[in-house]
Enzyme design. Structure first.
Site, mmCIF file in Angstrom:
data_model
loop_
_atom_site.group_PDB
_atom_site.id
_atom_site.type_symbol
_atom_site.label_atom_id
_atom_site.label_comp_id
_atom_site.label_asym_id
_atom_site.label_seq_id
_atom_site.Cartn_x
_atom_site.Cartn_y
_atom_site.Cartn_z
ATOM 1 N N GLU A 1 38.420 35.215 38.865
ATOM 2 C CA GLU A 1 37.269 36.045 38.528
ATOM 3 C C GLU A 1 37.452 36.558 37.120
ATOM 4 O OE1 GLU A 1 36.838 39.174 41.422
ATOM 5 O OE2 GLU A 1 37.393 37.740 42.958
ATOM 6 N N ASP B 1 34.745 50.896 39.113
ATOM 7 C CA ASP B 1 36.116 50.621 38.701
ATOM 8 C C ASP B 1 36.946 51.869 38.469
ATOM 9 O OD1 ASP B 1 36.403 47.720 38.577
ATOM 10 O OD2 ASP B 1 34.722 47.853 37.183
#
Lengths: 393, 256
Positions: B46, B57
């Protein structure tokens, strides 16, 4: 409502719920419940009672005599600065805490820019005995220090947001991250008409009391329900949306939203979103935001922490795009001068956010019979330091 | 059928995927890192494209995104770098990033470019199902790109079924409702959640992500799913001196 949200959460091209899956259950729960809860008789009774006895509503509609003389029209101030905690933010905080309790939530989080929404949230959490965590940009904590102390005194935990520009957008990011990690017991009280659907609609409904009262008060005072102009400052846009709400369908009423130009729209230090922004996605909704060609959010600037936000609520983006409201901007200097003028002509020290709306009067031309309502969204106590430094008092 | 589908048809367990942010710690090592990871035996990758406001995040990936943006990483530059992707890399590649940079790049152009350079799938954490179906899916389908949806312990069975229907490679199972970079949660509830997913007999395999950082958590995840994704722990390694040489050892330490 013609300018309202559709069942998918959109205002024309704007709105929606662009959120990671982790937030989906929370936002979905809200979407399913919010209308049911806020239309419930028990909710309405408690909300109205608190607005009356605790907040001090209705807030007066005051005809500002010396301002009216100066600008050659009937200028009315909708006095949200007289609310408990000093701004319009408390209207939404009361609504959302009552909602959160009915959803069975045990913990409240919030973001704040100027600290007004943080104080309002800390206040309602104290009132209801619920744990409260407020995220605030590190930069804002410095320039709005008195509000940080107020939140602490009210029992809230204030957590500095240290990422990015360390202002309102970053505080919002941190609050969203907290919510992702606490999906079951926590309610996020968003302070403006931003965020994923249903927040923009929910917050607008809680703030719509401003225009509901103003309409009635205008009729009593002038014999006319509809003014020629309705004006308010816009960061995310909650006081403006509350001030516009019940005038939206009255197409003859001119709506004027005043953004923060900072050091000037073209200076590279500005928060004038509709001038500098393009369509995109910010904090869960499709809206207009300041960004680079590559889609990175630009760090805005305004002397006013409450307007220092790179986006606007999706409903504002819609009203802007279809030209239902006029979006204009005012610089730091113009706002501070207007704040001084209001202090010395009317004996009211306004918040610097509010002063942006007042400053735009200078740029308008009125007919003598025009009725103009300005949302005096907050008081300037929190901004004394900034005023003092600027004017060398 | 893209490379992802081929991989999942062939290999049913112990799949290891690695996430990293393009442009971090240096702007021009995107393919060097990919190559080292393939050589070390990683099954698919990824590649994140950075965003200024990555709400899903934690601090590690936030930091890598900030640095990557400082280094000048953009979607335009990334696609430029990926031109030689299929000359150097054979394993499946996913791009991962937030929706706003894609909106600015143009969704149609983004999907076309991705397919052209040989990308197999896309993960956009803040692109929800309704918006995907209504406005985005046709571009994914036209370009044979798999869209990867996230599932958390709070996702309802009905919604998981719908996600399974819309997916055509794998489902990204979050170990808990959290931002990236946390610890793997192991509790009775979480085991129940994995078992519940397994019992649903979905058509797509599940890969577990968020909180997978070492051999122990990888092994645990592989008990319940077809494999797992390591993100923040690898991004931390990239922040150290001589990171390219350390990749082989890192992957070996995770894969038993």
């Amino acid at each position: 409502m013609k300018y309202g949200v559709n069942d998918k959460g959109y205002y024309g091209d704007f709105g929606g719920a662009y959120i990671p899956e982790m937030l989906y259950p929370n936002v979905e729960e809200l979407r399913e419940q919010y209308l049911k809860i806020i239309h419930d008789a028990d909710f309405i009774a408690e909300f109205d009672q608190l607005l009356k006895d605790y907040v001090g509503r209705p807030s007066p509609l005051y005809r500002a005599k010396r301002f009216s003389e100066k600008y050659g029209a009937n200028i009315f101030f909708k006095r949200e600065d007289l609310n408990h905690t000093g701004s319009h933010k408390i209207n939404n905080a009361i609504g959302q805490i009552l909602l959160a309790i009915r959803l069975g939530k045990k913990r409240i989080i919030a973001e704040t820019g100027a600290g007004q929404h943080g104080v309002a949230t800390a206040t309602v959490c104290a009132l209801k005995g619920i744990e409260c965590v407020v995220y605030m940009g590190e930069v804002d904590m410095e320039r709005q220090a008195p509000n940080v102390s107020r939140m602490k005194m009210l029992g809230a935990k204030v957590v500095p947001a240290k990422s990015g520009s360390k202002t309102l957008k970053d505080a919002t990011n941190e609050a969203l991250r907290d919510w992702i990690g606490n999906p079951v017991d926590t309610h996020y009280i968003i302070g403006s008409v931003v965020g994923p659907y249903p927040y923009p609609d929910m917050v607008a409904r809680f703030q719509s009391i401003i225009s509901l009262e103003a309409k009635k008060q205008l009729l009593e005072q002038t014999g006319k329900e509809l003014p020629e102009y309705v004006m308010a400052c816009v960061g995310g846009g909650s006081n403006a949306m509350g001030m516009f709400y019940h005038f939206l369908n009255d197409e003859k009423v001119n709506l004027v939203a005043v953004e923060a130009a900072g050091k000037g729209v073209d200076s590279g230090h500005s928060a004038a979103t509709t001038f500098l922004g393009r369509e995109g996605v910010l904090h869960g909704s499709r809206t207009i935001l300041m960004q680079t060609d590559d889609g990175q959010v630009v760090e805005p600037y305004s002397i006013s922490a409450g307007l220092d936000y790179p986006g606007i609520g999706p409903q504002h983006a819609h009203l802007y795009k279809i030209n239902r409201a006029q979006y204009v901007s005012i610089t730091d200097d113009e706002a501070l001068q207007a704040g001084l003028l209001c202090s010395q002509l009317e004996g009211i020290i306004p918040a610097i956010e509010t002063a942006h709306a007042l400053a735009y009067l200078e740029k308008m031309t009125f007919k003598p019979d025009d009725n103009v309502v300005i949302c005096l969204s907050g008081r300037g106590d929190k901004d004394l330091d900034t005023y003092i430094k600027y004017f060398n008092f | 059928m893209n490379r992802l589908n081929a991989l999942f048809n062939k290999k049913k367990d112990n799949l290891l995927s690695i996430y990293y942010t393009a442009g971090y710690p240096e702007v021009n090592t995107t393919l060097d890192i990919a190559e080292a990871l393939e050589r070390a035996g990683v099954d698919f990758l990824e590649i994140g494209f950075p965003y200024s406001d990555p709400v899903a995040d934690g601090p590690t990936i936030q930091h890598s995104s900030e640095k990557a943006l400082e280094n000048g990483m953009t979607l335009t530059l990334l696609f430029e770098q990926l031109k030689d992707l299929r000359k150097r890399i054979t394993i499946p590649i996913l791009l991962m990033g937030y929706v706003n940079p894609i909106v600015q790049y143009g969704i149609e152009r983004f999907c076309k470019q991705a397919a052209e350079v040989g990308v197999d799938g896309i993960i956009v954490p803040d692109l929800p199902m309704y918006e995907y179906e209504a406005m985005y899916s046709r571009y994914f389908i036209d370009n044979n790109l798999s869209n990867i949806f996230l599932v958390t312990p709070q996702t309802s069975e009905e919604r998981i079924r719908k996600i399974d229907e819309l997916s055509n490679s794998f489902i990204y199972l979050l170990s808990s409702s959290s931002i990236t970079g946390g610890q793997l949660q192991v509790s009775v509830n979480i085991e129940d959640y994995y078992k519940r997913i397994k019992a649903m007999q979905l058509k797509n395999p599940a890969i577990i992500g968020f909180g997978i950082s070492d051999d122990k958590s990888f092994k645990k995840a592989c008990e319940y799913a077809a494999g797992a994704i390591v993100g923040s722990a690898f991004v931390k390694l990239l922040g150290t001196e001589g990171y390219l040489e350390k990749i082989q050892g890192f992957v070996k330490s995770i894969r038993f």
